[in-house]
Design an enzyme around this catalytic site. Structure first.
Site, PDB file in Angstrom:
ATOM      1  N   CYS A 317       0.828  -1.204   0.000  1.00 51.43           N
ATOM      2  CA  CYS A 317       0.000   0.000   0.000  1.00 51.43           C
ATOM      3  C   CYS A 317       0.861   1.253   0.000  1.00 51.43           C
ATOM      4  O   CYS A 317       0.467   2.289  -0.545  1.00 51.43           O
ATOM      5  CB  CYS A 317      -0.956  -0.002   1.183  1.00 51.43           C
ATOM      6  SG  CYS A 317      -0.167  -0.119   2.804  1.00 51.43           S
ATOM      7  N   HIS A 873      -1.447   1.758   7.403  1.00 51.34           N
ATOM      8  CA  HIS A 873      -1.970   1.582   6.045  1.00 51.34           C
ATOM      9  C   HIS A 873      -1.871   2.904   5.299  1.00 51.34           C
ATOM     10  O   HIS A 873      -2.117   3.976   5.866  1.00 51.34           O
ATOM     11  CB  HIS A 873      -3.422   1.109   6.097  1.00 51.34           C
ATOM     12  CG  HIS A 873      -4.025   0.878   4.742  1.00 51.34           C
ATOM     13  ND1 HIS A 873      -3.518  -0.037   3.857  1.00 51.34           N
ATOM     14  CD2 HIS A 873      -5.088   1.462   4.120  1.00 51.34           C
ATOM     15  CE1 HIS A 873      -4.241  -0.032   2.745  1.00 51.34           C
ATOM     16  NE2 HIS A 873      -5.191   0.882   2.885  1.00 51.34           N
TER      17      HIS A 873
END
Length: 926
Positions: A317, A873
């Site tokens: 990510c 994230h």
């Protein structure tokens, strides 16, 4: 349960194979011998909880342990119990370990927090002493092309083997550095098949891609990803079943440990923060097998050029976020969607022979192809891992670090300068800044000329000043992005108690902000401002340690040496105090037998119970009589005199024979608290006070560093030699505590304690401008980042000042939310208010002679980071090049978002584009 005492512990240790000290020295010796890792070395994963218990037991770090954990709350020596068997079960997953002796680690373990790595020889020694387990061996692998680096791969590549005949699945673990031939050997050995009858396919997203037929490729070069499937076909099968089910024996998943013949073990290297396991993909697929990447639809309702998502290949990510921001940078999109191959520089030794630029260009074309919804950037990730091994594997990384490497790598691959000329850098020599800046920029462009330089690079002015000779060095350097510190990350708060040297006020605590990389001079300047110091005064800063004084005489001593738990004071003295005699006044509390009252003897200062913070005042150099000393002491004690004294009897006498009446106890209040502004010694100037009014129930002990000497001395005897510092101690009795409030000399605040604030102030909101001003603020270099002064011919801790000189078309701003040190990893989740439209940087650009150019910028992309250091994230916000619509790019999922929603505390890297036309309504008013 009976807890053994110290004697019991000693008897238990006598039965052990080694004492704690012997264990400590043996492990340290084995660790030193294993410092230089090489490819193929075996290390073992061990529980960090167990390891910390063992370190405490053997006092592995003697200094740190003695300070932190060696003493109980009552000050007694704390003996730590011997830990039990090694317990690694908390590291092992219950999910995939059925049927195998090789344990599978839990996901997202962090080195140092969850586990510790020890060399094979250390593990064997610990096993001999403690037993336990399970054993978790890991191998050292080699990474990189031009420069080799070695790392321990804690998490292996996990592959799901799908057998085409019966759709059965098995889990195979192999090092990503194992070869395709190793994979064939292990699969055939597992299933007892003839290798000539077997074909293995890249079965990413349950779709056949490439036949794995290059046996010399590593699994990484074959673009195999964490948790992906590989398909086994026997040559007589000829077809791929349409559904997946159980194997012939009824087992859906069987764990198979696979050992690489190249590395002799299955598992190596590992993540620092998390392991990189993917969470699966969408259920509806639209695939494209071009160049090894494939595309899927995840049901999102957005479609069109620039709205393609990027699949997460296992903790990628961070990469997806950075790529999406660059994929919406209009000059780069325009460049890479055209034919740029003519600018590929294959001869640049600093580049990647054009491979990185070609791979990035191909990925950008896919993202901007109409109809594509999500792309798996496997080819790009493979190229990235090849040229930047720090991003290989399945770790979570920093999107800004990837961005920095990618922009620099693209520049080198696309550098139009094929033969870089040698250019000698000239000193500024007092020339105009404009002349020096233009010269530096032209020199830079003569060696660096690419699309990245054209649109992403600016120039700043760096000014260094020597703190000793005041030599000024000015340079002009290019920048690709601005890394702006959040104000709180560059400063630290310190609590300092200021004492009066003339008895004009009570001790007062002050909290000041000082640079983390600063020196004692910065603390002195900040404190002088905070307490409104006059020109006729100065401050003498000291540490109070064990009720003794340690002066901070070296103004260039790094503030990093001053610990938060220590206690610091400042004595407010005349500006000419260095020409006077400093009188140090300590305090002792001794229960003295009366028969010793008239006998001369000595007390060892270390046996006496020193109490409270010492006081400091000044004497003229000719003041050597006992009466002068006594008067100076009485004067500096005046602020501590209680307003209402409560003597135990009608008459009290001090130890020198003076008997004050009860009327003389009620003295005047402290009076004016303003410090004396005279340049003379204030204790001398106030001696007109009638000594008969002073209450002095103390015995004065002459002192030096080792002994305190005490005997009855005639008041007018000269008892001190000509020394710059005189040390005495006051012997406190009950009568002294009754008359003077001693609590002001006790319980000094620590240098930093979150619960303590001298004055609570409302925390100011952070803005992009405050971060920029912190970045441009003059500050000292770090103690380990010294500058070599050409005049002094020595390394100095110079002050550094940065200023913006030339701004690029695309301005990338990195907010430094992460901080790392030996003992601490931290992330700041504070909200930073940044403008979306009309960022005006005019007042921050120093170059006023340049051609008129807009310093107004609009935001077009943001790289976000959510969560902490271990399992965070990354996502991205980006605005389409054509239009004003904003979208949220969360890996493969793309969704529209309101402009008001993009300003969050997760903003990590900001992307601004210069406005071509100035609209007064868009200018942000600061």
């Amino acid at each position: 349960m009976t807890i053994p005492n110290s004697e019991g512990l000693l008897s238990l240790e006598s039965c052990l194979p080694c004492t704690p000290e012997e264990e400590r020295e043996k492990i340290k010796e084995l660790t030193r011998d294993s410092d230089n890792l090489k490819e193929g070395d075996t290390l073992y994963v061990i529980s960090a909880r167990w390891w910390r218990n063992w370190e405490e037991y053997v006092k592995f770090d003697e200094t740190e342990v003695s300070n932190l954990s060696n003493h109980s709350s009552n000050g007694a020596l704390q003996n730590h119990c011997r830990p039990g068997q090694i317990e690694n079960s908390e590291l092992v997953s219950d999910e995939l370990n059925e049927g195998s002796n090789i344990p599978i680690l839990c996901k997202n373990l962090q080195e140092g927090l969850d586990y510790h790595l020890v060399h094979q020889r250390v593990w064997k020694m610990l096993q001999e002493w403690y037993k336990g387990g399970p054993e978790i061996p890991r191998k050292v692998i080699s990474e990189g092309i031009n420069s080799k680096s070695f790392r321990v791969e804690v998490y292996p590549l996990i592959l799901k083997l799908v057998v085409a005949r019966d759709n059965s699945q098995r889990i195979i673990m192999m090092s990503r550095k194992a070869s395709v031939k190793d994979l064939y050997n292990e699969v055939c050995k597992l299933l007892k098949l003839d290798q000539a009858q077997v074909s293995l396919w890249d079965y990413f997203n349950s779709e056949k891609h490439a036949l794995l037929d290059n046996c010399n490729y590593t699994l990484e070069e074959a673009q195999l990803q964490m948790d992906q499937e590989i398909l086994l076909e026997r040559k007589m099968d000829g077809f791929l079943p349409s559904s997946l089910g159980m194997d012939l024996t009824g087992n859906s998943l069987a764990l198979v440990p696979v050992y690489s013949s190249r590395l002799s073990t299955t598992i190596a290297g590992g993540p620092t923060f998390s392991n990189g396991f993917s969470t699966g993909f969408g259920s509806s697929f639209l695939r494209d097998t071009e160049d090894g990447d494939d595309v899927l639809s995840n049901g999102a309702k957005v479609d069109g050029p620039g709205l393609s998502g990027l699949q997460n290949l296992g903790n990628t990510c961070f990469m997806n976020s950075a790529i999406q921001c660059l994929a919406h940078t209009s000059p780069l999109v325009e460049y890479f969607l055209q034919d740029y191959t003519g600018e590929i520089n294959t001869r640049n030794p600093l580049g990647m022979q054009g491979e990185l630029a070609l791979s990035f260009g191909d990925l950008l074309r896919k993202l901007w192809s109409s109809g594509r919804t999500s792309v798996a950037p496997r080819t790009f990730k493979t190229k990235l891992a090849r040229f930047a091994p720090q991003f290989s594997g399945y770790n979570q990384h920093d999107s800004q670090e990837l961005l920095a490497f990618l922009l620099d790598g693209l520049h080198e691959d696309l550098n139009r300068v094929k033969n870089k000329p040698y250019i000698e850098v000239k000193d500024s020599d007092g020339r105009l800044d404009e002349e020096v800046a233009n010269e530096c920029w032209q020199n830079h462009k003569a060696r660096n000329d690419s699309i990245i330089v054209d649109v992403c690079q600016g120039q700043y002015k760096s000014t260094l000043v020597c703190p000793v000779c005041s030599k000024v060095s000015v340079t002009f350097d290019p920048f690709m992005y601005l890394s702006l510190p959040l104000p709180s990350t560059l400063t630290r708060s310190m609590n300092i108690t200021v004492f009066s040297g003339d008895g004009s006020f009570l001790p007062a605590p002050f909290t000041v902000a000082v640079p983390k990389n600063g020196c004692c001079r910065d603390l002195l300047q900040a404190l002088s401002t905070a307490c409104s110091l006059k020109r006729s005064e100065s401050l003498l800063i000291a540490e109070i340690m064990d009720n003794r004084i340690r002066y901070l005489e070296n103004l260039f001593e790094p503030l990093s040496n001053l610990k938060d738990e220590e206690h610091f004071v400042a004595y407010r003295l005349p500006a000419n105090h260095e020409k006077l005699v400093k009188l140090e006044i300590g305090h002792v509390n001794v229960d003295r037998p009366s028969e010793f009252s008239s006998i001369e003897f000595q007390y060892n200062v270390h046996r006496l119970k020193l109490i409270g913070a010492p006081l400091v005042t000044c004497l003229e150099r000719y003041s050597r009589k006992w009466s002068d000393i006594r008067a100076a002491i009485a004067n500096v004690l005046r602020p501590f005199l209680r307003k209402k004294a409560s003597p135990k009897s009608d008459k009290m006498s001090d130890d020198n024979g003076y008997e004050p009446s009860l009327d003389s106890i009620a003295l005047a209040d402290n009076g004016d608290n303003a410090p004396c502004s005279s340049g003379q010694d204030p204790s001398i100037s106030n001696m007109e006070v009638d000594r008969s009014e002073m209450i002095f129930p103390f015995q004065i002990l002459a002192a030096d560093d080792k002994f305190i000497r005490r005997k009855p001395i005639d008041r007018d005897d000269g008892v001190f030699a000509s020394e710059p510092i005189l040390k005495v101690a006051l012997e406190w009795s009950d009568s002294g505590f009754d008359l003077y409030d001693f609590t002001f000399l006790e319980d000094l605040p620590e240098a930093f304690k979150s619960a303590f604030t001298a004055k609570k102030t409302k925390q100011e909101a952070l803005t992009l401008f405050s971060c920029l001003e912190t970045f441009m603020k003059e500050e000292p270099l770090g103690p380990y980042d010294m500058w070599y002064c050409p005049c002094c011919k020595e390394h100095r801790q110079a002050t550094k000042k940065l200023d913006l000189w030339r701004l690029p078309e695309i301005l990338v701003v990195h907010l430094k939310r992460f901080s790392y040190s030996r003992y601490l990893k931290n992330k700041l989740d504070k909200f930073v208010n940044f403008p979306v439209r009309g960022l005006d940087l005019s007042k921050y650009v120093m170059n006023n002679s340049a051609p008129p150019q807009s310093h107004l910028y609009d935001l077009y992309a943001v790289s976000n980071h959510y969560g902490g250091l271990g399992g965070g994230h990354y996502t991205a916000y980006a605005k389409l090049i054509e239009g004003n619509s904003w979208y949220h790019f969360d890996d493969s999922h793309v969704s529209p978002v309101n402009e008001e929603s993009i300003k969050t505390a997760a903003a990590y890297v900001l992307f601004y584009r210069r406005k071509k036309e100035v609209d007064s309504t868009d200018i942000l008013v600061e």
